[in-house]
Design a protein around this motif. Sequence first.
Motif, PDB file in Angstrom:
ATOM      1  N   GLY A  85       0.855  -1.199   0.000  1.00  0.00           N
ATOM      2  CA  GLY A  85       0.000   0.000   0.000  1.00  0.00           C
ATOM      3  C   GLY A  85       0.880   1.234   0.000  1.00  0.00           C
ATOM      4  O   GLY A  85       1.576   1.505   0.978  1.00  0.00           O
ATOM      5  N   LEU A  86       0.867   1.967  -1.116  1.00  0.00           N
ATOM      6  CA  LEU A  86       1.874   3.018  -1.297  1.00  0.00           C
ATOM      7  C   LEU A  86       1.273   4.415  -1.439  1.00  0.00           C
ATOM      8  O   LEU A  86       1.837   5.276  -2.107  1.00  0.00           O
ATOM      9  CB  LEU A  86       2.750   2.684  -2.504  1.00  0.00           C
ATOM     10  CG  LEU A  86       3.504   1.347  -2.395  1.00  0.00           C
ATOM     11  CD1 LEU A  86       4.179   1.000  -3.718  1.00  0.00           C
ATOM     12  CD2 LEU A  86       4.528   1.398  -1.267  1.00  0.00           C
ATOM     13  N   GLY A  87       0.096   4.624  -0.792  1.00  0.00           N
ATOM     14  CA  GLY A  87      -0.415   5.996  -0.679  1.00  0.00           C
ATOM     15  C   GLY A  87       0.350   6.629   0.473  1.00  0.00           C
ATOM     16  O   GLY A  87       1.506   7.045   0.326  1.00  0.00           O
ATOM     17  N   PRO A 138      -5.941   0.332   2.377  1.00  0.00           N
ATOM     18  CA  PRO A 138      -7.178   0.969   2.849  1.00  0.00           C
ATOM     19  C   PRO A 138      -7.782   0.229   4.051  1.00  0.00           C
ATOM     20  O   PRO A 138      -7.655  -0.996   4.167  1.00  0.00           O
ATOM     21  CB  PRO A 138      -8.099   0.873   1.629  1.00  0.00           C
ATOM     22  CG  PRO A 138      -7.175   0.772   0.449  1.00  0.00           C
ATOM     23  CD  PRO A 138      -5.994  -0.011   0.937  1.00  0.00           C
ATOM     24  N   GLU A 182      -3.354  15.731  15.919  1.00  0.00           N
ATOM     25  CA  GLU A 182      -3.452  14.531  16.775  1.00  0.00           C
ATOM     26  C   GLU A 182      -2.740  14.937  18.051  1.00  0.00           C
ATOM     27  O   GLU A 182      -1.553  15.266  17.997  1.00  0.00           O
ATOM     28  CB  GLU A 182      -2.689  13.359  16.149  1.00  0.00           C
ATOM     29  CG  GLU A 182      -3.212  12.912  14.801  1.00  0.00           C
ATOM     30  CD  GLU A 182      -2.256  11.937  14.091  1.00  0.00           C
ATOM     31  OE1 GLU A 182      -1.281  11.476  14.707  1.00  0.00           O
ATOM     32  OE2 GLU A 182      -2.490  11.662  12.911  1.00  0.00           O
ATOM     33  N   MET A 240       1.177   0.382  14.007  1.00  0.00           N
ATOM     34  CA  MET A 240       1.968   1.543  13.584  1.00  0.00           C
ATOM     35  C   MET A 240       1.212   2.832  13.940  1.00  0.00           C
ATOM     36  O   MET A 240       0.630   3.498  13.071  1.00  0.00           O
ATOM     37  CB  MET A 240       2.268   1.452  12.086  1.00  0.00           C
ATOM     38  CG  MET A 240       3.007   0.182  11.701  1.00  0.00           C
ATOM     39  SD  MET A 240       4.591   0.008  12.572  1.00  0.00           S
ATOM     40  CE  MET A 240       5.745   0.159  11.215  1.00  0.00           C
ATOM     41  N   HIS A 279      -5.497   7.733  17.455  1.00  0.00           N
ATOM     42  CA  HIS A 279      -4.494   8.768  17.737  1.00  0.00           C
ATOM     43  C   HIS A 279      -4.854   9.577  18.989  1.00  0.00           C
ATOM     44  O   HIS A 279      -3.978  10.155  19.636  1.00  0.00           O
ATOM     45  CB  HIS A 279      -4.348   9.728  16.552  1.00  0.00           C
ATOM     46  CG  HIS A 279      -3.960   9.053  15.277  1.00  0.00           C
ATOM     47  ND1 HIS A 279      -2.994   8.083  15.212  1.00  0.00           N
ATOM     48  CD2 HIS A 279      -4.412   9.216  14.007  1.00  0.00           C
ATOM     49  CE1 HIS A 279      -2.871   7.670  13.950  1.00  0.00           C
ATOM     50  NE2 HIS A 279      -3.727   8.329  13.212  1.00  0.00           N
ATOM     51  N   HIS A 331      -7.622  -4.060   6.217  1.00  0.00           N
ATOM     52  CA  HIS A 331      -6.645  -4.319   7.283  1.00  0.00           C
ATOM     53  C   HIS A 331      -6.760  -5.714   7.891  1.00  0.00           C
ATOM     54  O   HIS A 331      -5.762  -6.403   8.066  1.00  0.00           O
ATOM     55  CB  HIS A 331      -6.773  -3.278   8.402  1.00  0.00           C
ATOM     56  CG  HIS A 331      -6.292  -1.913   7.991  1.00  0.00           C
ATOM     57  ND1 HIS A 331      -6.260  -0.842   8.847  1.00  0.00           N
ATOM     58  CD2 HIS A 331      -5.822  -1.442   6.801  1.00  0.00           C
ATOM     59  CE1 HIS A 331      -5.793   0.227   8.202  1.00  0.00           C
ATOM     60  NE2 HIS A 331      -5.528  -0.122   6.964  1.00  0.00           N
TER      61      HIS A 331
HETATM   62  N1  NAD Z   1      -1.305   8.869  11.110  1.00  0.00           N
HETATM   63  C1  NAD Z   1      -1.512   7.669  10.627  1.00  0.00           C
HETATM   64  O1  NAD Z   1      -1.190   6.689  11.254  1.00  0.00           O
HETATM   65  C2  NAD Z   1      -2.171   7.507   9.273  1.00  0.00           C
HETATM   66  C3  NAD Z   1      -2.180   8.562   8.356  1.00  0.00           C
HETATM   67  C4  NAD Z   1      -2.749   8.344   7.084  1.00  0.00           C
HETATM   68  C5  NAD Z   1      -3.304   7.110   6.760  1.00  0.00           C
HETATM   69  N2  NAD Z   1      -3.272   6.114   7.697  1.00  0.00           N
HETATM   70  C6  NAD Z   1      -3.819   4.792   7.337  1.00  0.00           C
HETATM   71  O2  NAD Z   1      -3.057   4.328   6.233  1.00  0.00           O
HETATM   72  C7  NAD Z   1      -3.885   3.600   5.341  1.00  0.00           C
HETATM   73  C8  NAD Z   1      -3.658   4.073   3.935  1.00  0.00           C
HETATM   74  O3  NAD Z   1      -4.047   5.417   3.846  1.00  0.00           O
HETATM   75  P1  NAD Z   1      -4.107   6.125   2.414  1.00  0.00           P
HETATM   76  O4  NAD Z   1      -4.617   7.489   2.672  1.00  0.00           O
HETATM   77  O5  NAD Z   1      -2.847   5.920   1.700  1.00  0.00           O
HETATM   78  O6  NAD Z   1      -5.244   5.226   1.785  1.00  0.00           O
HETATM   79  P2  NAD Z   1      -5.763   5.131   0.258  1.00  0.00           P
HETATM   80  O7  NAD Z   1      -7.080   4.466   0.329  1.00  0.00           O
HETATM   81  O8  NAD Z   1      -5.645   6.459  -0.386  1.00  0.00           O
HETATM   82  O9  NAD Z   1      -4.722   4.175  -0.520  1.00  0.00           O
HETATM   83  C9  NAD Z   1      -3.883   3.270  -0.008  1.00  0.00           C
HETATM   84  C10 NAD Z   1      -3.091   2.579  -1.109  1.00  0.00           C
HETATM   85  O10 NAD Z   1      -3.455   1.213  -1.020  1.00  0.00           O
HETATM   86  C11 NAD Z   1      -3.542   0.710  -2.325  1.00  0.00           C
HETATM   87  N3  NAD Z   1      -4.396  -0.471  -2.340  1.00  0.00           N
HETATM   88  C12 NAD Z   1      -5.689  -0.588  -2.788  1.00  0.00           C
HETATM   89  N4  NAD Z   1      -6.072  -1.862  -2.712  1.00  0.00           N
HETATM   90  C13 NAD Z   1      -5.019  -2.579  -2.232  1.00  0.00           C
HETATM   91  C14 NAD Z   1      -4.795  -3.940  -1.964  1.00  0.00           C
HETATM   92  N5  NAD Z   1      -5.765  -4.869  -2.191  1.00  0.00           N
HETATM   93  N6  NAD Z   1      -3.602  -4.322  -1.471  1.00  0.00           N
HETATM   94  C15 NAD Z   1      -2.657  -3.410  -1.254  1.00  0.00           C
HETATM   95  N7  NAD Z   1      -2.778  -2.102  -1.506  1.00  0.00           N
HETATM   96  C16 NAD Z   1      -3.963  -1.693  -1.992  1.00  0.00           C
HETATM   97  C17 NAD Z   1      -4.067   1.847  -3.166  1.00  0.00           C
HETATM   98  O11 NAD Z   1      -3.727   1.668  -4.543  1.00  0.00           O
HETATM   99  C18 NAD Z   1      -3.376   3.036  -2.543  1.00  0.00           C
HETATM  100  O12 NAD Z   1      -2.137   3.324  -3.196  1.00  0.00           O
HETATM  101  C19 NAD Z   1      -5.306   3.752   5.841  1.00  0.00           C
HETATM  102  O13 NAD Z   1      -5.699   2.549   6.412  1.00  0.00           O
HETATM  103  C20 NAD Z   1      -5.255   4.847   6.885  1.00  0.00           C
HETATM  104  O14 NAD Z   1      -6.106   4.560   7.955  1.00  0.00           O
HETATM  105  C21 NAD Z   1      -2.714   6.279   8.919  1.00  0.00           C
END
Ligand code: NAD
Length: 411
Positions: free
Chosen positions: A36-38, A99, A266, A147, A200, A103
């Motif tokens: 997951g590389l967002g 996403p 947070e 994390m 958080h 999880h």
């Molecule tokens: N402070 C923090 O701890 C914090 C901050 C931001 C996001 N998050 C968490 O991080 C996670 C990701 O956030 P985001 O904003 O990048 O989400 P997002 O939904 O924008 O995207 C996450 C990435 O996952 C990829 N993805 C989609 N389906 C997938 C699959 N089957 N297997 C693997 N990867 C897949 C997508 O292509 C995308 O690049 C979320 O669960 C969010 O709760 C935590």
Amino acid sequence: MRLNYPNVTWNLRHIDTFQYLENNIIMNKLNLVLVGLGFGAAFAPIYDVHPDIASFGIFDPDPTLAKNVAAPLKKARIYQSFDEVLKDSAVDAVHLVSPIPLHVEQTLAVLNAGKHCACTVPMALTLNDLQAIIDAVKKTKKSYCVMETAVYSTHFFKVMEMLKKGEFGSIQFLRGAHYQDMEYWPDYWMGLPPMFYGTHAIGPLVMLADSPIVRVRGLGSGTMRKELQTQYGNPFPIETMQIEFASGLKAEATRSLFETAHAYTEQFNLYGSKKTFEWEQIEREQPVLHTLLPPKTGENGKPMRGLPVEVRHFPTGNFHVLLPEEIRRFTLRSADYDETNPQLSLERDASGGHRGSHPHMVHEFIRSVLEERKAYINELNGANIVAAGVCAHESAIRGGEIINIPDCFLW
Ligand SMILES: NC(=O)c1ccc[n+]([C@@H]2O[C@H](COP(=O)([O-])OP(=O)(O)OC[C@H]3O[C@@H](n4cnc5c(N)ncnc54)[C@H](O)[C@@H]3O)[C@@H](O)[C@H]2O)c1
């Protein structure tokens, strides 16, 4: 996991040596994949240079994204599917940043494939799923690491350091909050009950109290437009909760997601008998420290009413020294890191992702696996944090009924 036999001649004929080797397997490097590389992309350069990573892979279903993330890295191998990651027996550990709805199923798949798992928050959205993760960790004997950015922030490290030295006196009360507007985020966020992602706001309180949450009362407030209420049946844009810890300490936490005007933050506050720490009101300003002083003597020779309080801005520094040198720079935003004078720039307050937390989380996941110990936030205390939020939302739906956290989530 690679086996390492340092400074010992491998010789099967010397049975004593052989047994020594068998009993003293030293695992000093990990083969790890980031999924997951967002938001997850923020962790890729950290794993890429961490000295305890032997090989590093990445996966995202968006191949262009994966290619772009890999481009500046030294050793990132791109996996073509999640299944390929699971089936690769060389992979020891997986960090999920996928996403939210994925999880639980991905965590269980990673553990059941015999790999250690770190997952971004939230761990799960239901009590049943929390229990399933706890059971899977028990069954597979693999590590699970939460994390949680707020708990690895420089503010948390500083407050914990002072707490351990007794500088706060006794904790009288804790307060946590997380305000963030989620309009135009991916669909799964739309109308999410605020306390389903209370981690958080709640996480730092649990770790500072060093005690599980046993009881909560939640209240939902405000009005939210109808279309946001359909996905989760949640009518509240903002929720607050009262918390009781097993130790008897009390706290409160507040969380907003929609239609509430507040900048992203947070944060936590710790109210002590000697000192109080309050998170800054505006991000990138400094927090505030209140210190109770001895009484002043009035003209009549008697102590004046009320103890004086010194109040000042309070830099929390940068706990980069807890990290291997290679990843210390990631406690700072790249703009704040000076290649020509790294030491001086690292003396500044941590400014990198979520108050310097990203490299600390990465390091804790790697080291907890290699040292064969539980991560600081693991499946047990992690489940308590999430269960408290889930129960607080249930309480809010029931009009503020007090709910006991089930015994299985009191570590
Ligand atoms: N402070 C923090 O701890 C914090 C901050 C931001 C996001 N998050 C968490 O991080 C996670 C990701 O956030 P985001 O904003 O990048 O989400 P997002 O939904 O924008 O995207 C996450 C990435 O996952 C990829 N993805 C989609 N389906 C997938 C699959 N089957 N297997 C693997 N990867 C897949 C997508 O292509 C995308 O690049 C979320 O669960 C969010 O709760 C935590």
